[in-house]
Scaffold this motif. Structure first.
Motif, short mmCIF file in Angstrom:
data_model
loop_
_atom_site.label_atom_id
_atom_site.label_comp_id
_atom_site.label_asym_id
_atom_site.label_seq_id
_atom_site.Cartn_x
_atom_site.Cartn_y
_atom_site.Cartn_z
N TYR A 36 139.97 19.98 11.26
CA TYR A 36 140.42 19.39 10.00
C TYR A 36 141.95 19.47 9.95
CZ TYR A 36 135.68 19.75 8.00
OH TYR A 36 134.34 19.62 7.73
N VAL A 37 142.53 18.56 9.17
CA VAL A 37 143.97 18.58 8.95
C VAL A 37 144.24 18.66 7.45
CG1 VAL A 37 144.14 16.05 8.95
CG2 VAL A 37 146.17 17.43 9.41
N GLN A 38 145.23 19.46 7.09
CA GLN A 38 145.61 19.61 5.69
C GLN A 38 147.10 19.33 5.53
OE1 GLN A 38 145.26 23.57 3.96
NE2 GLN A 38 144.94 22.74 1.92
N SER A 39 147.41 18.27 4.84
CA SER A 39 148.81 17.96 4.52
C SER A 39 149.18 18.73 3.26
CB SER A 39 148.99 16.46 4.32
OG SER A 39 148.68 15.77 5.50
N PRO A 40 150.46 18.99 3.06
CA PRO A 40 150.89 19.78 1.89
C PRO A 40 150.36 19.20 0.59
CG PRO A 40 152.71 19.49 3.41
CD PRO A 40 151.58 18.63 3.94
N GLY A 41 149.78 20.07 -0.22
CA GLY A 41 149.27 19.65 -1.52
C GLY A 41 147.98 18.86 -1.47
N GLN A 42 147.38 18.77 -0.30
CA GLN A 42 146.16 17.98 -0.16
C GLN A 42 144.99 18.85 0.26
OE1 GLN A 42 146.12 14.62 -0.88
NE2 GLN A 42 148.22 14.99 -1.53
N GLY A 43 143.82 18.27 0.16
CA GLY A 43 142.64 18.93 0.69
C GLY A 43 142.54 18.71 2.19
N LEU A 44 141.53 19.27 2.78
CA LEU A 44 141.33 19.13 4.22
C LEU A 44 140.65 17.80 4.53
CD1 LEU A 44 141.47 22.30 3.66
CD2 LEU A 44 140.29 22.51 5.84
N GLN A 45 141.07 17.20 5.63
CA GLN A 45 140.48 15.94 6.07
C GLN A 45 139.88 16.14 7.45
OE1 GLN A 45 143.24 12.72 6.82
NE2 GLN A 45 141.65 11.17 6.62
N LEU A 46 138.66 15.69 7.63
CA LEU A 46 137.97 15.84 8.91
C LEU A 46 138.59 14.92 9.95
CD1 LEU A 46 135.53 17.05 10.47
CD2 LEU A 46 134.22 15.06 9.70
N ASP B 1 142.39 8.78 -1.28
CA ASP B 1 141.35 9.34 -2.15
C ASP B 1 140.08 9.60 -1.32
OD1 ASP B 1 139.55 8.14 -5.12
OD2 ASP B 1 139.62 10.08 -4.12
N SER B 2 139.68 10.87 -1.27
CA SER B 2 138.54 11.25 -0.42
C SER B 2 137.21 10.90 -1.07
CB SER B 2 138.59 12.75 -0.14
OG SER B 2 138.35 13.49 -1.33
N GLY B 3 137.20 10.69 -2.38
CA GLY B 3 135.95 10.46 -3.08
C GLY B 3 135.43 11.70 -3.77
N VAL B 4 136.00 12.86 -3.45
CA VAL B 4 135.65 14.11 -4.13
C VAL B 4 136.74 14.37 -5.18
CG1 VAL B 4 135.26 16.58 -3.91
CG2 VAL B 4 134.50 15.03 -2.10
N ALA B 97 121.51 16.98 4.21
CA ALA B 97 120.62 17.77 3.37
C ALA B 97 120.68 19.24 3.76
CB ALA B 97 119.19 17.25 3.49
N GLN B 98 120.72 19.50 5.05
CA GLN B 98 120.69 20.88 5.51
C GLN B 98 122.03 21.58 5.39
OE1 GLN B 98 118.69 23.04 6.16
NE2 GLN B 98 116.96 22.46 7.39
N GLY B 99 123.06 20.80 5.39
CA GLY B 99 124.35 21.46 5.31
C GLY B 99 125.46 20.58 5.84
N GLY B 100 126.49 21.19 6.33
CA GLY B 100 127.68 20.44 6.69
C GLY B 100 127.76 20.04 8.14
N ASN B 101 126.66 19.76 8.79
CA ASN B 101 126.74 19.46 10.20
C ASN B 101 127.38 18.10 10.49
OD1 ASN B 101 124.39 18.67 8.91
ND2 ASN B 101 123.25 18.42 10.80
N TYR B 102 127.56 17.28 9.45
CA TYR B 102 128.30 16.04 9.64
C TYR B 102 129.77 16.23 9.27
CZ TYR B 102 123.82 13.68 10.09
OH TYR B 102 122.59 13.30 10.51
N GLY B 103 130.10 17.41 8.80
CA GLY B 103 131.46 17.64 8.34
C GLY B 103 131.52 17.50 6.84
N TYR B 104 132.59 18.02 6.27
CA TYR B 104 132.76 18.00 4.83
C TYR B 104 133.82 17.00 4.41
CZ TYR B 104 130.62 22.71 5.07
OH TYR B 104 129.79 23.78 5.30
N THR B 105 133.67 16.54 3.18
CA THR B 105 134.73 15.78 2.52
C THR B 105 135.29 16.67 1.43
OG1 THR B 105 133.62 13.68 2.96
CG2 THR B 105 135.33 13.69 1.27
N PHE B 106 136.58 16.94 1.52
CA PHE B 106 137.21 17.86 0.58
C PHE B 106 137.91 17.13 -0.55
CE2 PHE B 106 137.22 22.25 2.17
CZ PHE B 106 136.68 22.08 3.43
N GLY B 107 137.90 17.78 -1.71
CA GLY B 107 138.76 17.34 -2.79
C GLY B 107 140.17 17.86 -2.58
N SER B 108 141.07 17.51 -3.47
CA SER B 108 142.47 17.91 -3.32
C SER B 108 142.76 19.29 -3.90
CB SER B 108 143.40 16.88 -3.93
OG SER B 108 143.06 16.67 -5.28
N GLY B 109 141.75 19.91 -4.50
CA GLY B 109 141.87 21.30 -4.91
C GLY B 109 142.38 21.51 -6.31
N THR B 110 142.14 22.71 -6.80
CA THR B 110 142.69 23.20 -8.06
C THR B 110 143.53 24.42 -7.74
OG1 THR B 110 140.87 22.42 -9.46
CG2 THR B 110 142.20 24.26 -10.29
#
Lengths: 115, 115
Positions: A36-46, B1-4, B97-110
């Motif tokens: 995964y890559v994380q740019s400053p202020g962003q979430g992680l991207q696969l 925009d990751s969608g999360v 369904a089982q988990g993150g074996n396809y990888g995750y999509t992250f939000g930009s965080g709080t």
């Protein structure tokens, strides 16, 4: 239990130079491996993922990674780095465990790109 | 925009207080994961929900709790906050369904700051 090590806390490369970020994992069977890559202020991207098949995996943004079972490694590479690649890179290992699928992230490698 | 989607982006609160962080997963994803990112601990898995049910627990403190609602959005509740709870809190979602074996999509965080 699975674990992942990224030996380099930070790396500096010149723009246009090649890049290799190291990742070593520990797991009894073949794990799911991710970068995964994380740019400053962003979430992680696969960037890419591996579970089976061809050990050389192509990802987005021109990155690739090679799974080497004998070395328990999954190093990330890019032939020519661009200034926009400056970011933090995380290797992750996932596995199906009792209670669900768990993904463990390495500590990250921060990439600096100099002109 | 990751969608999360994660709200709020920033939160400043005093010790002893309680806050709620909100996450809407990417459309079609049923699994939601919460991670805490701090400089000294890196990315730590807190908890996973799948289709409204708790699926896996990581290093989540008893002062923290989460839930996933019928519309699949999730909330992470942090109570009796301490200075050490200051961190970036990420939500991620997965199609699997089982988990993150396809990888995750992250939000930009709080980004939570406890003063």
């Amino acid at each position: 239990a699975q674990s992942v090590t990224q030996p380099d806390i930070h790396i500096t490369v010149s723009e246009g130079a090649s890049l290799e970020l190291r990742c070593n994992y520990s797991y009894g069977a073949t794990p799911y491996l991710f970068w995964y890559v994380q740019s400053p202020g962003q979430g992680l991207q696969l960037l890419l993922k591996y579970f089976s098949g061809d050990t050389l995996v192509q990802g987005i943004k021109g990155f690739e990674a090679e799974f080497k079972r004998s070395q328990s490694s999954f190093n990330l590479r890019k032939p020519s780095v661009h200034w926009s690649d400056a970011a933090e890179y995380f290797c992750a290992v996932g596995a199906l465990r009792a209670g669900g699928f768990k993904t463990i992230f390495g500590a990250g490698t921060r990439l600096f790109v100099k002109a | 925009d990751s969608g999360v989607t994660q709200t709020p982006k920033h939160l400043i609160t005093a010790t002893g207080q309680r806050v709620t962080l909100r996450c809407s997963p990417r459309s079609g994803d049923l699994s939601v994961y919460w991670y805490q990112q701090s400089l000294d601990q890196g990315l730590q898995f807190l908890i996973q929900y799948y289709n409204g049910e708790e699926r896996a627990k990581g290093n989540i403190l008893e002062r923290f709790s989460a839930q996933q609602f019928p519309d699949l959005h999730s909330e992470l509740n942090l109570s009796s906050l301490e200075l050490g709870d200051s961190a970036l809190y990420f939500c991620a979602s997965s199609v699997a369904a089982q988990g993150g074996n396809y990888g995750y999509t992250f939000g930009s965080g709080t980004r939570l700051t406890v003063v």
